[in-house]
Design an enzyme around this catalytic site. Structure first.
Site, PDB file in Angstrom:
ATOM      1  N   SER A  90       0.912  -1.123  -0.111  1.00 50.11           N
ATOM      2  CA  SER A  90      -0.076  -0.051   0.027  1.00 50.11           C
ATOM      3  C   SER A  90       0.977   1.255  -0.075  1.00 50.11           C
ATOM      4  O   SER A  90       1.880   1.222   0.705  1.00 50.11           O
ATOM      5  CB  SER A  90      -0.921  -0.069   1.371  1.00 50.11           C
ATOM      6  N   GLY A  91       0.451   2.237  -0.919  1.00 54.27           N
ATOM      7  CA  GLY A  91       1.458   3.386  -0.889  1.00 54.27           C
ATOM      8  C   GLY A  91       1.271   4.323   0.230  1.00 54.27           C
ATOM      9  O   GLY A  91       2.110   4.743   1.177  1.00 54.27           O
ATOM     10  N   SER A  92       0.115   4.813   0.624  1.00 52.22           N
ATOM     11  CA  SER A  92      -0.297   5.400   1.961  1.00 52.22           C
ATOM     12  C   SER A  92       0.183   4.816   2.967  1.00 52.22           C
ATOM     13  O   SER A  92       1.009   5.412   3.987  1.00 52.22           O
ATOM     14  CB  SER A  92      -1.576   5.945   1.983  1.00 52.22           C
ATOM     15  N   ASP A 252     -10.539   6.580  -1.154  1.00 51.33           N
ATOM     16  CA  ASP A 252      -9.249   6.930  -0.421  1.00 51.33           C
ATOM     17  C   ASP A 252      -9.014   8.473  -0.354  1.00 51.33           C
ATOM     18  O   ASP A 252      -9.286   9.160  -1.409  1.00 51.33           O
ATOM     19  CB  ASP A 252      -7.977   6.421  -1.454  1.00 51.33           C
ATOM     20  N   GLY A 257      -0.862   5.312  -3.755  1.00 50.90           N
ATOM     21  CA  GLY A 257       0.042   5.055  -4.059  1.00 50.90           C
ATOM     22  C   GLY A 257       0.227   3.832  -4.937  1.00 50.90           C
ATOM     23  O   GLY A 257       0.915   3.659  -6.244  1.00 50.90           O
ATOM     24  N   THR A 258      -0.495   2.926  -4.758  1.00 52.17           N
ATOM     25  CA  THR A 258      -0.576   1.650  -5.437  1.00 52.17           C
ATOM     26  C   THR A 258      -1.298   1.792  -6.918  1.00 52.17           C
ATOM     27  O   THR A 258      -0.971   1.272  -7.990  1.00 52.17           O
ATOM     28  CB  THR A 258      -1.294   0.485  -4.938  1.00 52.17           C
TER      29      THR A 258
HETATM   30  O1  LIG Z   1      -2.062   4.544  -1.181  1.00 51.71           O
HETATM   31  C1  LIG Z   1      -2.335   3.211  -1.303  1.00 51.71           C
HETATM   32  O2  LIG Z   1      -1.817   2.480  -2.370  1.00 51.71           O
HETATM   33  C2  LIG Z   1      -3.730   2.862  -0.557  1.00 51.71           C
HETATM   34  N1  LIG Z   1      -4.518   3.700   0.118  1.00 51.71           N
HETATM   35  C3  LIG Z   1      -5.362   3.161   0.977  1.00 51.71           C
HETATM   36  C4  LIG Z   1      -5.587   2.082   0.110  1.00 51.71           C
HETATM   37  C5  LIG Z   1      -4.301   1.780  -0.927  1.00 51.71           C
HETATM   38  O3  LIG Z   1      -3.693   0.497  -0.313  1.00 51.71           O
END
Ligand SMILES: O=C(O)[C@H]1NCC[C@@H]1O
Length: 342
Positions: A90-92, A252, A257-258
């Site tokens: 996961s990006g965040s 989100d 980020g993904t």
């Molecule tokens: O940034 C992300 O990739 C994520 N944000 C919440 C759900 C994802 O995993």
């Protein structure tokens, strides 16, 4: 005060999306690899329910469990718990974990740049943190190899007709729709409709298309629907809007980020993004993640890119979650007024 457990949490958000970090009070789960440990957490459900469900959690919350790394190169490892999934990456959340590790002193910070190697359930991710005055100000994450799976696939969604979608992996699995074609400008007032439609599209894609990761047969569903805005070329590189619907029905707050990694893989596959380009994704609250493609690789027999994403995170507090033995809801509860796309 009495409690049968005490779980220590440092809370944070990355560009608006909550990513709490459990820093103590939970023994490492069984498993030979971080992936196996994350499957155990997903299957067992007790920790997920305790921290994600109400009254301690809520549909907006993601929680990361720090565990001792298995890989000899890694400085730390983490298992990501999202409202419905326990994903590979996961990006965040990786940006929140990096920030908490450095800002709270769990790992030493070196100014102006600290380099870390983190072990996510899906594999190793390298982190570069720009640090100043004891604060990790921007986190750069070399995400997992990301690839376009299907381009211009036809997807029938009941009540919406036949949509043209792309599918891709950016550390998690996406069905991607054109936001404008769905009638969205990607403004904050559209969040509810995006959540509702996104869940329907994800569910339809899971039935009709199915997701396949060539090297991780356990990850065989689409987690998210990305409503992708048009890509504009600005003086500072490429820029686009991004809204991601997360199961069971929320958007989100960060630009995901993904999703940015998956989008870069798709743009690269179409010849619309090159290694020298930068792509900034803007969320519904106006926060941004920046991305670039560091190189190309393969995942199984698929052409893939090596994405780097960057963003900022901030600590919001600390919590000690406890469980009184007389509490009738030790695993909490969910109701569809907030848990689900209405
Ligand atoms: O940034 C992300 O990739 C994520 N944000 C919440 C759900 C994802 O995993």
């Amino acid at each position: 005060m009495r409690s049968t457990k005490t779980i220590h949490v440092v809370s944070a958000h990355a560009e608006g999306e909550v990513g709490d970090v459990i820093v103590g009070g939970v023994a490492p789960p069984p498993g030979e690899t971080i992936w196996e440990q994350s499957r155990w957490i997903a299957g067992d459900g007790t920790l997920r329910n305790f921290v994600l469900n109400e009254p301690r959690g809520g549909v907006f919350r993601h929680v990361n469990l720090l565990v001792p790394p298995k890989h000899p190169d890694a400085d730390a490892a983490f298992i990501i718990m999202e409202p419905e999934d326990t994903p590979p990456m996961s990006g965040s959340n990786s940006i929140c974990v990096s920030t908490v590790l450095l800002d709270s002193g769990i790992l030493p910070m070196k100014e102006p740049i600290t380099e870390l190697t983190l072990e996510a359930p899906g594999g190793i991710v390298r982190v570069r943190a720009e640090c100043r005055n004891g604060k990790a100000e921007r986190i750069f994450v070399q995400n997992l190899p990301s690839f376009a799976e299907r381009l211009n696939a036809k997807l029938e969604v009941e009540g919406l007709g036949t949509l043209t979608v792309d599918t891709a992996y950016g550390g998690d699995s996406f069905v991607i729709v054109d936001a404008a074609a769905m009638g969205f400008r990607l403004s904050p007032d559209e969040a509810h409709d995006i959540a509702k439609l996104g869940v329907r599209i994800t569910n339809a894609a899971n039935v009709a298309l199915g997701f396949h990761h060539p090297e991780n047969p356990d990850w065989k569903h689409f987690s998210f629907c990305l409503f992708a805005g048009p890509v504009e070329r600005t003086g500072e590189g490429l820029r686009t809007g991004a809204a991601v619907a997360i199961q069971p029905g929320k958007v989100d707050r960060s630009p995901t980020g993904t999703a940015l990694s998956a989008r870069m893989a798709v743009l690269h596959a179409r010849g619309q993004m090159k290694l020298e380009d930068r792509l900034t994704a803007v969320s519904l609250i106006g926060s941004t993640f920046s991305g670039r493609i560091l190189g190309t690789t393969t995942v199984g027999d698929r052409a893939a890119v090596l994405p780097e994403i960057s963003g900022r995170a901030w600590i919001t507090g600390t919590h000690q979650h406890m469980l009184d033995p007389s509490d009738p809801w030790p695993e909490g509860y969910r109701l569809t007024d907030t848990w689900g796309a209405r």
